[in-house]
Design an enzyme around this catalytic site. Structure first.
Site, PDB file in Angstrom:
ATOM      1  N   ASN A 107       0.839  -1.204   0.000  1.00  7.10           N
ATOM      2  CA  ASN A 107       0.000   0.000   0.000  1.00  7.10           C
ATOM      3  C   ASN A 107       0.880   1.262   0.000  1.00  7.10           C
ATOM      4  O   ASN A 107       2.058   1.183  -0.283  1.00  7.10           O
ATOM      5  CB  ASN A 107      -1.017  -0.011   1.147  1.00  7.10           C
ATOM      6  CG  ASN A 107      -2.344   0.619   0.715  1.00  7.10           C
ATOM      7  OD1 ASN A 107      -2.373   1.659   0.054  1.00  7.10           O
ATOM      8  ND2 ASN A 107      -3.431  -0.026   1.073  1.00  7.10           N
ATOM      9  N   HIS A 146       3.546  -0.228  -2.718  1.00  7.63           N
ATOM     10  CA  HIS A 146       3.848  -1.660  -2.801  1.00  7.63           C
ATOM     11  C   HIS A 146       5.345  -1.983  -2.887  1.00  7.63           C
ATOM     12  O   HIS A 146       5.759  -2.858  -3.639  1.00  7.63           O
ATOM     13  CB  HIS A 146       3.133  -2.270  -4.015  1.00  7.63           C
ATOM     14  CG  HIS A 146       1.630  -2.338  -3.869  1.00  7.63           C
ATOM     15  ND1 HIS A 146       0.992  -2.267  -2.665  1.00  7.63           N
ATOM     16  CD2 HIS A 146       0.642  -2.471  -4.809  1.00  7.63           C
ATOM     17  CE1 HIS A 146      -0.318  -2.360  -2.856  1.00  7.63           C
ATOM     18  NE2 HIS A 146      -0.566  -2.474  -4.135  1.00  7.63           N
ATOM     19  N   HIS A 177      -1.620 -10.232  -2.662  1.00  5.34           N
ATOM     20  CA  HIS A 177      -2.340  -9.369  -3.595  1.00  5.34           C
ATOM     21  C   HIS A 177      -3.033 -10.139  -4.728  1.00  5.34           C
ATOM     22  O   HIS A 177      -2.947  -9.758  -5.900  1.00  5.34           O
ATOM     23  CB  HIS A 177      -1.337  -8.360  -4.170  1.00  5.34           C
ATOM     24  CG  HIS A 177      -1.940  -7.079  -4.638  1.00  5.34           C
ATOM     25  ND1 HIS A 177      -2.580  -6.946  -5.853  1.00  5.34           N
ATOM     26  CD2 HIS A 177      -2.012  -5.874  -4.054  1.00  5.34           C
ATOM     27  CE1 HIS A 177      -2.988  -5.700  -5.997  1.00  5.34           C
ATOM     28  NE2 HIS A 177      -2.663  -5.031  -4.918  1.00  5.34           N
ATOM     29  N   GLU A 218      -7.043  -7.477   0.577  1.00  5.50           N
ATOM     30  CA  GLU A 218      -5.662  -7.511   1.060  1.00  5.50           C
ATOM     31  C   GLU A 218      -5.629  -7.190   2.548  1.00  5.50           C
ATOM     32  O   GLU A 218      -5.791  -6.044   2.936  1.00  5.50           O
ATOM     33  CB  GLU A 218      -4.821  -6.476   0.333  1.00  5.50           C
ATOM     34  CG  GLU A 218      -4.977  -6.434  -1.168  1.00  5.50           C
ATOM     35  CD  GLU A 218      -4.585  -5.064  -1.723  1.00  5.50           C
ATOM     36  OE1 GLU A 218      -3.599  -4.465  -1.269  1.00  5.50           O
ATOM     37  OE2 GLU A 218      -5.291  -4.570  -2.609  1.00  5.50           O
TER      38      GLU A 218
HETATM   39  C1  BGC Z   1      -4.160  -0.626  -4.515  1.00  4.40           C
HETATM   40  C2  BGC Z   1      -4.519   0.107  -5.787  1.00  4.40           C
HETATM   41  C3  BGC Z   1      -3.408  -0.070  -6.777  1.00  4.40           C
HETATM   42  C4  BGC Z   1      -3.173  -1.530  -7.018  1.00  4.40           C
HETATM   43  C5  BGC Z   1      -2.019  -1.751  -7.940  1.00  4.40           C
HETATM   44  C6  BGC Z   1      -3.941  -2.059  -4.850  1.00  4.40           C
HETATM   45  O1  BGC Z   1      -3.526  -2.730  -3.710  1.00  4.40           O
HETATM   46  O2  BGC Z   1      -5.170  -0.504  -3.551  1.00  4.40           O
HETATM   47  O3  BGC Z   1      -4.743   1.470  -5.530  1.00  4.40           O
HETATM   48  O4  BGC Z   1      -3.683   0.572  -7.983  1.00  4.40           O
HETATM   49  O5  BGC Z   1      -2.922  -2.176  -5.808  1.00  4.40           O
HETATM   50  O6  BGC Z   1      -2.180  -2.899  -8.639  1.00  4.40           O
END
Ligand code: BGC
Length: 339
Positions: free
Chosen positions: A76, A106, A178, A304
């Site tokens: 995040n 991320h 994810h 998630e």
């Molecule tokens: C987020 C999204 C983001 C995505 C990327 C998610 O965990 O909440 O905002 O665009 O991941 O793949």
């Protein structure tokens, strides 16, 4: 283990298949500690894939949507890609710009999802443990971190993703699984017809850069109320500022109950196929992301479990630092069934 191909630098990538006594099947790879696919039966017993993914390793190499990934160090967003530990400011990559505002997302440019992990299948064949040594300074984070992720497929039809980590210098950490789910079994169909329930009385509103404001807002009377099962598509376009800012559902809900204890967080079901998935976790929050940025718009959704976004910069949020001598732990159980 079978070969899943080779990386551009020549290292070999493995693919591991877990099967349980009811025929459920999960495939995982040591590249990114990724869940490559999960197959479960519908109410008639027909097995189908229920996660978004790619046919070959090349797909995962290019992927920028974190399909099936193990995300880290900090899953995040982190405001401005900056945080301070023991008086020292650290700068991370700002690899995401929601609302035109740069932030860290991320784990950065080459996160855990793009690393090759060591793999150790268990003797009983029910699980695989992946280990990755993230060196001091990697993607701007302090400390040599040893991260471990275990996938287990139980005969109770549970896929368990468990993470743990230790470090030799204090670092923020928020390891996140994810996977994009689509319980219908037809992965080209939007997830808007799924029913979702979240065990959450509040959620975390964000600013236009999708960074939490710090407020915990009650879900009552808003389109964020999933206390009872609701059809995802019903309110996703509602005239509600948090939905406008994120382009749909893409928020962290505060999971009811005590962080650190396993408790229900979400229940997803698909009326057409009868498939049900419950998510159980020990984490403070759950990000429900409706796949609003996917090239194949909203054909998968993420649930998630995690610490709160931007926790390293928000003292009122649960502690996100792992210190030398401590062990970070995160358990996420996916329980599959039909109705
Ligand atoms: C987020 C999204 C983001 C995505 C990327 C998610 O965990 O909440 O905002 O665009 O991941 O793949």
């Amino acid at each position: 283990m079978e070969s899943y191909g080779t990386l551009p630098d020549g290292r070999e990538v493995g693919l591991y298949t877990l099967v349980n006594s009811h025929g459920l099947r999960a495939k995982v790879t040591d590249f990114g500690a990724i869940l490559v696919s999960m197959e479960t039966p519908d109410r008639d017993g027909t097995l189908a894939p229920i996660t978004l993914g790619f046919d070959t390793l090349e797909g995962w190499l290019k992927d920028d949507c974190y399909l099936g990934a193990t995300v880290g160090r900090f899953g995040n967003r982190v405001r401005d890609g900056k945080f301070t530990v023991d008086g020292k400011e650290y700068t991370l990559a700002t690899n995401n710009t929601p609302g035109g505002i740069p932030c860290h997302l991320h784990g950065g440019v080459v996160g855990f999802n793009k690393r090759l992990w060591d793999a150790q299948p268990s003797a009983d064949g029910h699980s695989v443990t992946f280990t990755y040594l993230s060196p001091d300074g990697e993607e701007g984070y302090p400390g040599n971190l040893t991260a471990r992720v275990t996938y287990t497929l139980t005969d109770d039809n549970e896929l368990i993703w468990e993470a743990e980590a230790t470090t030799d210098a204090t670092t923020p950490l928020n390891m996140v699984h994810h996977t994009y789910w689509n319980l219908g079994g037809d992965l080209s169909t939007p997830i808007l017809d799924h029913l979702l329930a979240l065990d959450a009385d509040t959620f975390l509103p964000t600013d236009s850069g999708l960074i939490p404001t710090g407020e915990k807002a009650p879900v009552d009377g808003t389109p964020m109320n999933f206390k009872e099962p609701r059809v995802i598509g019903e309110r996703i376009e509602a005239d509600f500022e948090p939905l406008h800012l994120a382009g749909g559902y893409d928020h962290c809900w505060v999971v009811n109950g005590e962080p650190g204890t396993l408790r229900p967080a979400a229940r997803l079901s698909h009326p057409g196929s009868g498939r049900v998935m419950e998510v159980i976790t020990d984490q403070p929050g759950i990000q429900f992301y409706a796949g609003n940025f996917l090239p194949n718009y909203r054909t998968g959704l993420c649930l998630e479990t995690q610490n709160f976004p931007d926790a390293p910069n928000q003292p009122a949020f649960p502690d996100s630092l792992v210190r030398p001598g401590e062990t970070y732990r995160h358990v996420m159980v996916h329980r599959f069934g039909v109705e």
